[in-house]
Design a protein around this motif. Sequence first.
Motif, PDB file in Angstrom:
ATOM      1  N   ILE A  11      -3.904   3.249  -0.006  1.00 25.94           N
ATOM      2  CA  ILE A  11      -4.483   2.638  -1.199  1.00 25.94           C
ATOM      3  C   ILE A  11      -3.440   1.770  -1.886  1.00 25.94           C
ATOM      4  O   ILE A  11      -2.236   1.918  -1.644  1.00 25.94           O
ATOM      5  N   GLU A  12      -3.905   0.902  -2.770  1.00 25.43           N
ATOM      6  CA  GLU A  12      -3.010   0.204  -3.676  1.00 25.43           C
ATOM      7  C   GLU A  12      -2.722   1.151  -4.825  1.00 25.43           C
ATOM      8  O   GLU A  12      -3.594   1.890  -5.269  1.00 25.43           O
ATOM      9  N   GLY A  13      -1.527   1.167  -5.314  1.00 26.45           N
ATOM     10  CA  GLY A  13      -1.198   2.033  -6.436  1.00 26.45           C
ATOM     11  C   GLY A  13      -0.806   3.428  -5.988  1.00 26.45           C
ATOM     12  O   GLY A  13      -0.745   3.729  -4.800  1.00 26.45           O
ATOM     13  N   ASN A  14      -0.577   4.269  -6.972  1.00 27.86           N
ATOM     14  CA  ASN A  14      -0.033   5.593  -6.689  1.00 27.86           C
ATOM     15  C   ASN A  14      -0.883   6.696  -7.316  1.00 27.86           C
ATOM     16  O   ASN A  14      -0.374   7.718  -7.739  1.00 27.86           O
ATOM     17  N   ASP A  15      -2.192   6.488  -7.395  1.00 23.69           N
ATOM     18  CA  ASP A  15      -3.102   7.440  -8.031  1.00 23.69           C
ATOM     19  C   ASP A  15      -3.581   8.465  -7.012  1.00 23.69           C
ATOM     20  O   ASP A  15      -4.502   8.211  -6.230  1.00 23.69           O
TER      21      ASP A  15
ATOM     22  N   VAL B  48       0.839  -1.199   0.000  1.00 22.64           N
ATOM     23  CA  VAL B  48       0.000   0.000   0.000  1.00 22.64           C
ATOM     24  C   VAL B  48       0.873   1.248   0.000  1.00 22.64           C
ATOM     25  O   VAL B  48       2.002   1.228   0.473  1.00 22.64           O
ATOM     26  N   ASN B  49       0.316   2.305  -0.543  1.00 28.38           N
ATOM     27  CA  ASN B  49       0.949   3.616  -0.505  1.00 28.38           C
ATOM     28  C   ASN B  49       0.136   4.493   0.426  1.00 28.38           C
ATOM     29  O   ASN B  49      -1.093   4.442   0.438  1.00 28.38           O
ATOM     30  N   VAL B  50       0.833   5.295   1.197  1.00 23.58           N
ATOM     31  CA  VAL B  50       0.202   6.152   2.198  1.00 23.58           C
ATOM     32  C   VAL B  50       0.242   7.595   1.721  1.00 23.58           C
ATOM     33  O   VAL B  50       1.311   8.124   1.424  1.00 23.58           O
ATOM     34  N   PHE B  51      -0.932   8.211   1.630  1.00 24.24           N
ATOM     35  CA  PHE B  51      -1.042   9.616   1.264  1.00 24.24           C
ATOM     36  C   PHE B  51      -1.343  10.415   2.524  1.00 24.24           C
ATOM     37  O   PHE B  51      -2.411  10.279   3.120  1.00 24.24           O
ATOM     38  N   ASP B  52      -0.384  11.210   2.932  1.00 18.83           N
ATOM     39  CA  ASP B  52      -0.484  12.065   4.106  1.00 18.83           C
ATOM     40  C   ASP B  52      -1.438  13.201   3.738  1.00 18.83           C
ATOM     41  O   ASP B  52      -1.167  13.968   2.817  1.00 18.83           O
ATOM     42  N   THR B  53      -2.571  13.306   4.452  1.00 16.81           N
ATOM     43  CA  THR B  53      -3.653  14.203   4.050  1.00 16.81           C
ATOM     44  C   THR B  53      -3.931  15.242   5.125  1.00 16.81           C
ATOM     45  O   THR B  53      -4.091  14.906   6.292  1.00 16.81           O
ATOM     46  N   HIS B  54      -4.010  16.494   4.695  1.00 12.04           N
ATOM     47  CA  HIS B  54      -4.287  17.628   5.577  1.00 12.04           C
ATOM     48  C   HIS B  54      -5.489  18.371   5.006  1.00 12.04           C
ATOM     49  O   HIS B  54      -5.514  18.683   3.815  1.00 12.04           O
TER      50      HIS B  54
END
Length: 84
Positions: free
Chosen positions: A24-28, A3-9
């Motif tokens: 999520i899976e992937g880098n979208d 999984v890729n982690v998107f740090d969200t603010h």
Amino acid sequence: MKVNVFDTHVRTHDGRYLHFDVLIEGNDQGRANQFARDWMAERGLQGDDIEQSRCQFCHSEPAHPEVAAAISSKGYFIIPLQGC
């Protein structure tokens, strides 16, 4: 599953600050952004400003079984960090 982690603010319409990770899976990033909006909508929140970034060195990792199950069924997993 990796999984890729998107740090969200997020700044909400009512001025609150939220910080959470979208896994999520992937880098979208567009998908990660939409999942962030979906998750917030489920909680009755609307964001004025969503900022996301992907950490290149430490936020790509094998998924815990609970995380993998959520991603398989919903497409994402959220880790609440601040203000959630």
